[in-house]
Design an enzyme around this catalytic site. Structure first.
Site, mmCIF file in Angstrom:
data_model
loop_
_atom_site.group_PDB
_atom_site.id
_atom_site.type_symbol
_atom_site.label_atom_id
_atom_site.label_comp_id
_atom_site.label_asym_id
_atom_site.label_seq_id
_atom_site.Cartn_x
_atom_site.Cartn_y
_atom_site.Cartn_z
ATOM 1 N N GLN A 159 63.433 25.024 20.146
ATOM 2 C CA GLN A 159 62.335 24.130 19.800
ATOM 3 C C GLN A 159 62.775 22.692 19.580
ATOM 4 O OE1 GLN A 159 61.725 26.410 16.009
ATOM 5 N NE2 GLN A 159 61.253 24.385 15.164
ATOM 6 N N CYS B 253 57.926 26.099 15.675
ATOM 7 C CA CYS B 253 58.421 27.478 15.623
ATOM 8 C C CYS B 253 57.311 28.505 15.802
ATOM 9 C CB CYS B 253 59.156 27.718 14.308
ATOM 10 S SG CYS B 253 58.163 27.382 12.838
ATOM 11 N N HIS C 263 58.692 28.802 8.273
ATOM 12 C CA HIS C 263 59.235 29.037 9.611
ATOM 13 C C HIS C 263 58.677 30.339 10.160
ATOM 14 C CE1 HIS C 263 61.995 28.232 12.841
ATOM 15 N NE2 HIS C 263 62.752 29.283 12.626
ATOM 16 N N ASN D 85 65.335 33.681 16.815
ATOM 17 C CA ASN D 85 65.003 32.358 16.326
ATOM 18 C C ASN D 85 64.709 31.460 17.529
ATOM 19 O OD1 ASN D 85 64.711 30.146 14.573
ATOM 20 N ND2 ASN D 85 66.436 30.765 13.325
#
Length: 453
Positions: free
Chosen positions: A73, A79, A373, A395
């Site tokens: 990102q 996110c 997040h 992630n």
């Protein structure tokens, strides 16, 4: 003396004697001095790390779904969009037979920004009778057009604007570094808020106000398009799969592309949250006032659920072959060097000699924790009794970090710092399915459950 004045504590300034006593006590405490010697030379995390806990949190999983590369990102707060598009691509990659296929995250952010600008300006018009220092209006003015979001907000974007392959609207300098763009958009919209408020209060009719809003949105569109590019409205799609076979897909709108290359029905999903505050009972739905992006889109809706049920449904979903979108407070107890979370990974209290332990409820209530997040669960390690011991996480910080972009979460951390997961409605027990349609408790716009992942 009145009764009210007796209840007010007397103001007390720090005294020289207090400061001298604390200094002398610190210098006389060998444990404090050793801690100072260590922490002034290296990171507090290096001193507080529970090495055995790190060793006891290996990467192996009994159920692991990912065999693709993690996305990146950049220096942006997208996110939530990355996590959702990673969920969608887990489905699309099977249809395309392309392991590392990605949808355009830039395309999703473009439409979120302009829709959110319209959502904000509609709020400004509705609140035109309030002063700028009114708590709600000042909150909206301060928090407009950030990068973060919630599940229902991305559902609204995908259903209205569709998705496109990343190559058709690739990343730009600004999509991965949003600060300058957001600053310009914020200035435009705050200036526009004043213009709209002044127009309403001076007696402008609805048509005049609407025309002013449209001009502000046209300016928003111009700035966004300069920074992010022009989103495609229709495109030809063809590709080579991982076995080098050529496929000619045809011509699609973004909405048609979403329907053709994913089987996921976004409306089948519900966001389960763990809000431990007793005034929001488990088994009830929650929403947050003024939280959204698309006018007339999906309202943000949470179903408050106990953490044990959330974990069980999440594990069952992964075991059945589907990743799970989730939101958390990412920073506490996170060893960034190796991408590991565990509730007791760092003993800060031991290093400081100060008790820093708190409960999840107190952290939420007193502003010490909130959703910061969003990521994707792509694996779970179940013991022989089917109980989760740790979790694998995709992630969106690139492949250079952690285990090529993937992290490991001890189950203890899930209890303390995971706030929400998104799962199919039909996975819920009957009593929770029935609760979805109940009228939600409406939380204030500034409630911690309104934090944007």
């Amino acid at each position: 003396m009145s009764s009210s004045s007796r209840l007010e504590p007397a103001a007390s300034a720090l005294t020289k004697d207090q400061l001298t006593a604390w200094r002398q006590a610190f210098l006389a405490d060998p444990t404090a001095v050793r801690a100072q010697n260590a922490v002034t030379k290296v990171s507090i995390d290096d001193v507080a790390l529970n090495r055995q806990r790190l060793i006891d949190t290996p990467r192996s999983m009994s159920h692991r779904l990912d065999d693709w590369e993690a996305a990146n990102q950049g220096n942006s707060g997208r996110c939530w969009l990355f996590a959702a598009l990673n969920l969608l691509r887990s489905d699309a990659r099977k249809k395309l037979n392309v392991k590392n296929f990605e949808f355009s995250q830039n395309h999703a952010m473009y439409w979120d920004k302009i829709e959110r600008a319209n959502y904000f300006l509609e709020d400004v018009i509705a609140l035109a009778d309030r002063e700028p220092d009114d708590r709600l209006l000042s909150f909206l003015l301060k928090n407009l057009l950030g990068d973060g979001g919630q599940w229902n907000m991305e559902v609204s974007i995908f259903l209205k604007h569709g998705v496109v392959p990343k190559e058709l609207m690739p990343e730009t300098q600004s999509s991965g570094n949003t600060s300058r763009m957001n600053t310009s958009l914020g200035t435009l919209l705050r200036k526009g808020a004043k213009q709209l408020r002044d127009a309403v209060r001076s007696g402008a009719d609805a048509e005049q106000v609407a025309e002013l809003k449209v001009q502000l949105l046209a300016d928003t569109h111009r700035i966004l398009t300069i920074h992010l590019g022009v989103p495609p409205t229709e495109f030809e799609w063809q590709w080579n799969d991982d076995e080098r076979n050529f496929h000619r897909g045809g011509t699609f709108t973004p909405q048609q592309f979403l329907a053709e290359y994913t089987d996921i029905d976004l409306r089948d999903y519900i966001c389960l949250v763990d809000d431990p505050r007793p005034e929001h009972p488990k088994g009830t739905t929650l929403t947050v006032a003024h939280l959204g992006n698309v006018v007339a889109g999906d309202p943000v809706l949470y179903l408050n659920t106990d953490i044990a049920t959330i974990k069980r449904i999440t594990a069952e979903t992964i075991a059945d072959g589907e990743p799970v979108w989730f939101g958390c407070d990412v920073d506490p107890q996170f060893y960034r060097q190796e991408g590991v979370w565990a509730a007791d990974l760092f003993d800060y209290s031991g290093v400081y000699g100060v008790d820093l332990r708190t409960t999840k409820e107190d952290r939420i209530r007193y502003g010490d924790s909130e959703m910061t997040h969003a990521m994707l669960f792509t694996g779970v390690d179940l013991d022989e009794q089917g109980v989760a011991r740790r979790w694998r996480v995709e992630n969106s910080w690139g492949i250079e970090k952690f285990d090529k972009g993937f992290c490991t979460m001890a189950d203890s951390w899930f209890d303390e710092y995971v706030f929400e997961v998104v799962v199919r409605r039909d996975r819920l027990p009957a009593e929770l399915q029935a609760a979805i349609d109940a009228s939600p408790i409406v939380l204030d716009a500034w409630d911690p459950m309104g934090a944007l992942a």
